[in-house]
Enzyme design. Structure first.
Site, PDB file in Angstrom:
ATOM      1  N   GLY A 314      42.150  19.118   4.580  1.00 45.62           N
ATOM      2  CA  GLY A 314      42.781  20.082   3.699  1.00 45.62           C
ATOM      3  C   GLY A 314      42.241  19.977   2.286  1.00 45.62           C
ATOM      4  O   GLY A 314      41.186  19.378   2.057  1.00 45.62           O
ATOM      5  N   GLU A 315      42.932  20.566   1.349  1.00 40.91           N
ATOM      6  CA  GLU A 315      42.585  20.562  -0.076  1.00 40.91           C
ATOM      7  C   GLU A 315      41.322  21.365  -0.391  1.00 40.91           C
ATOM      8  O   GLU A 315      40.984  21.564  -1.546  1.00 40.91           O
ATOM      9  CB  GLU A 315      42.395  19.137  -0.617  1.00 40.91           C
ATOM     10  N   GLY A 316      40.591  21.795   0.645  1.00 42.34           N
ATOM     11  CA  GLY A 316      39.339  22.508   0.413  1.00 42.34           C
ATOM     12  C   GLY A 316      38.115  21.635   0.548  1.00 42.34           C
ATOM     13  O   GLY A 316      37.035  22.002   0.068  1.00 42.34           O
TER      14      GLY A 316
END
Length: 345
Positions: A314-316
């Site tokens: 996640g988070e990019g």
């Protein structure tokens, strides 16, 4: 651009690439994405000016202990990202990619990062709609306005990430509601251990949520149906990313999808505006189970996904790696020598 303008630009782009000292098609996906980026911009340019935006929010099902871990992790990790100490922000710092954390619904008294807090988390979707219509609109608008803000500063490529415990659960709910897919096809482990008993619990939860809300997420208008789905079974992060992606279309800026949650947002965006497919770029094939299904909704097949690394941070994290590769290849396509130059040697 109008159809005749696109045709004219395609001819210009073809002539440009044919002049270069490259094997036709030899750079595979990178040529496809160079073409897609330039077409989105309406110009041939080697300068990518990126911005990464991480939308953070808590989910009511997690705060009430139905899924995942301590919901306060969202708050702590969001602060950690502001300090540049997370995996995604380390990727950004090393590659000189600017980023921001946008609080659209963290369960904290104060705003963390860019404060666009709609509420202190959504409601528990097992018993209530996640958010009201006004709350959906506020989260959606927060995402839209962040893109608009950066477009005015000259940003021409966006990537999106998210932070929020329980958001693989809300994303599975949204994807199943959107496509009719059974939860067994959309539910993955998320941050849970991948154990059969835990997976069954999560699938049963998603089924119960869908059954609870099925009468309220129908509409004759597809855009309205998407809004109802996200408002009833989604999260503030999904609503904000949805708004941001639709803003990218309006301002003709391509964007990079990260993993499962941002891909679900992209699928919702496509159902609201099919032109999203012209601006959406994949990054990695998340190990979440519903990833392949949701990317197909965006018009992306597995052979179009460059990074096959079994990531699910996640988070990019995957999106940032993709942005760096796009910056590299975009620069190369514009600045590589021509056949005419070669023949002069």
């Amino acid at each position: 651009m109008k159809d005749n303008e696109i045709t004219s630009f395609d001819k210009e782009l073809n002539k440009f690439l044919q002049s270069k000292c490259l094997i036709p098609g030899g750079l595979g996906l990178w040529e496809i994405y160079f073409r897609k980026i330039c077409t989105a911009w309406g110009e041939i340019s080697g300068e990518i000016r990126p911005q990464h935006i991480i939308f953070s929010a808590d989910n009511g099902c997690n705060m009430e202990g139905y899924v995942g871990y301590n919901y306060e992790v969202t708050q702590k990790q969001s602060r950690n990202m502001l300090l540049g100490r997370s995996s995604a922000t380390q990727f950004c710092n090393f590659n000189n990619i600017p980023y921001e954390v946008v609080d659209v619904g963290i369960a904290s008294d104060d705003g963390i990062g860019v404060n666009r807090k709609v509420a202190k988390g959504t409601k528990n979707i097992l018993n209530h709609p996640a958010m009201t219509e006004d709350e959906f609109n506020s989260a959606f608008q927060a995402g839209y306005e962040r893109v608009e803000h950066y477009v005015k500063q000259g940003i021409n490529l966006f990537s999106f990430g998210e932070m929020g415990l329980g958001n693989t659960t809300t994303s599975a709910c949204v994807l199943s509601a959107l496509t009719g897919a059974d939860p067994s096809e959309t539910v993955g482990p998320g941050s849970w251990p991948n154990k059969p008993d835990l997976m069954k619990r999560k699938i049963d939860f998603v089924r119960a949520v869908l059954d609870k809300h099925k009468a309220n997420i129908v509409s004759e208008s597809e855009p309205d149906r998407v809004r109802k789905i996200v408002a009833h079974v989604g999260g503030f992060d999904i609503a904000a990313i949805l708004g941001a992606m639709l803003a990218c279309v309006d301002f003709e800026k391509p964007f990079v999808i990260d993993g499962f949650i941002t891909a679900v947002s992209a699928a919702c965006a496509v159902h609201m505006n099919d032109r999203v497919k012209d601006y959406a770029l994949p990054s990695h094939n998340s190990r979440e189970k519903g990833t392949e299904l949701v990317l197909v909704e965006v018009g992306i097949t597995q052979d179009m996904v460059p990074i096959q690394a079994q990531m699910s941070m996640g988070e990019g994290t995957g999106a940032i790696l993709m942005v760096q590769m796009l910056k590299t290849t975009q620069h190369m396509f514009v600045n590589v020598g021509t056949f005419a130059d070669l023949m002069k040697l």
